[in-house]
Design an enzyme around this catalytic site. Structure first.
Site, short mmCIF file in Angstrom:
data_model
loop_
_atom_site.label_atom_id
_atom_site.label_comp_id
_atom_site.label_asym_id
_atom_site.label_seq_id
_atom_site.Cartn_x
_atom_site.Cartn_y
_atom_site.Cartn_z
N SER A 159 -3.11 -11.08 13.12
CA SER A 159 -2.64 -11.89 12.00
C SER A 159 -2.55 -11.04 10.72
CB SER A 159 -3.56 -13.10 11.83
OG SER A 159 -3.04 -14.02 10.92
N ASP A 324 2.67 -19.48 19.43
CA ASP A 324 2.32 -19.17 18.04
C ASP A 324 3.57 -19.39 17.18
OD1 ASP A 324 1.57 -18.14 15.61
OD2 ASP A 324 0.94 -16.18 16.36
N HIS A 357 -1.45 -19.86 17.24
CA HIS A 357 -1.81 -18.62 16.56
C HIS A 357 -3.24 -18.19 16.87
CE1 HIS A 357 -1.48 -15.44 13.66
NE2 HIS A 357 -2.44 -15.92 12.90
#
Length: 387
Positions: A159, A324, A357
């Site tokens: 991320s 995601d 995610h």
């Protein structure tokens, strides 16, 4: 992002954070600078003689330097990537010296808005300078200098941490041999920026925020933090994951015909918001989401990501997850395409996982085995260099 869901066998055990202080001013992209700052760090494993086996782990929004292991006085406080880092785990601390660092502006020990501004003798609050991903990477490079590490075996993150790893490959191409970018993106979409701004507005408009100087008032803008976390948490999960976990299940037997909690998903989000408001700093949330928004390596190459990545020299592993929707696989494929155009060595996996995610933090065997295989290769190459 959520904390990892389990502790796999092979923990690094009890760990102790270390504080590293830097007096020299760090120039920031905004034109400001910060001096006399501290970075909070944890390390796992042993640095080899030629200091070639170091791996830097860069953290995401609400994580920290506490990557693996646990604290002796808080055995339930397990590192956020404990399923990834440790003896016999994908990033094997029997082979690698792993560094977790808490970024400037965070609220987990490194200098941030809640700390004293030496110029005023009061907490920085809203006066803490806006920092970027590149600023963090420059601070991390100074930390590497302290350890005497000229080149990392790998810089890795998921991320926002993946953005930092990518920035390392651009800013310090000679200082990492491998760049591992998980569930990340070369820049935020307009939708992502919009989510971040709505979350920031929830904090900024909380009456207890007091323009960022809420410390002096002895309050915390909890309402704003709760809403910000609830907004963010929605984006970390997939629709399928939410449906499987909660569906339209009711908290009680029937509708309450009011504006309290009717559905299990409402109860869950409020619980996450309450928990977040107990430990996270509001000014830090503003800073880190702005750093997310500002990251765009191709900004100075007329939007051409291939040109932005032209100076890179590392080998790359990228992984994305099909569900995601916040940092969708297409974003990782953009990076892969730009790297291939630059004739870089790239491995890429798109993993069919239902968790959205947050999948990059969870125990998907295909994902963990992929990372393990990649780091096996790094370890083999290290042996060849040392031989």
């Amino acid at each position: 992002m959520e904390e990892c869901m389990s502790v796999l066998p092979g923990s690094v055990g009890a760990v102790t954070p270390q504080a590293f202080h830097f007096e020299a001013p760090l120039p920031l992209q905004s034109g400001a600078s910060i001096a006399g700052y501290t970075l909070m760090v944890e390390t796992y494993g042993s640095l080899n003689a030629d200091k070639s086996n170091a791996v830097l782990i860069c953290h995401a929004l609400n994580a920290s330097h506490h990557v693996a292991g646990y604290y002796a006085d808080q055995p339930k406080n397990v590192g956020w990537w404990d399923n990834m880092v440790g003896p016999g785990k994908p990033v094997d601390t029997n082979r690698f010296f792993v560094i977790g660092v808490n970024n400037l502006g965070s609220c987990f020990g490194s200098t941030g808005p809640m700390h004293t501004n030496p110029a005023t003798g009061k907490p920085y609050g809203a006066d803490f300078p806006v920092v970027t991903v590149e600023d963090w990477v420059n601070a991390q490079a100074r930390l590497a200098d302290v350890f005497g590490i000229q080149q990392f075996a790998a810089v890795m993150g998921g991320s926002l941490g993946g953005m930092q790893a990518l920035a390392w490959s651009i800013l310090y191409p000679d200082r990492l041999r491998n760049c591992v970018v998980i569930a990340s993106t070369p820049k935020l979409s307009a939708q992502n920026i919009a989510f971040n701004d709505v979350a920031r507005q929830a904090i900024l408009t909380d009456p207890d925020f007091h323009g960022g100087d809420f410390y002096a008032h002895g309050v915390v803008p909890r309402r704003g933090l709760r809403v910000a976390r609830m907004i963010g948490h929605i984006t970390y999960l997939s629709d399928d994951d939410m449906a499987e976990k909660f569906g339209r299940d009711l908290k009680s037997d029937d509708y309450q015909f009011g504006y309290g909690v009717d559905f299990e998903i409402e109860s869950y989000l409020r619980y996450q918001g309450d928990k977040f408001s107990d430990y996270f700093d509001a000014n830090t949330y503003l800073l880190i989401t702005k750093a997310l928004d500002y990251f765009d390596p191709a900004r100075h190459t007329d939007g051409d990501l291939t040109k932005a990545l032209a100076a890179t020299k590392a080998q790359f592993l990228l992984a994305s997850f099909t569900t995601d929707w916040r940092f969708a696989p297409e974003r990782s494929r953009e990076i892969v395409k730009a790297l291939i155009s630059n004739k870089r060595t790239v491995s890429y996996a798109e993993i069919d996982a239902p968790h959205g995610h947050d999948a990059f933090l969870l125990d998907d065997s295909r994902y963990l085995n992929l990372v393990a295989a990649y780091f096996d290769r790094i370890a083999t190459e290290l042996k060849g260099v040392s031989a």
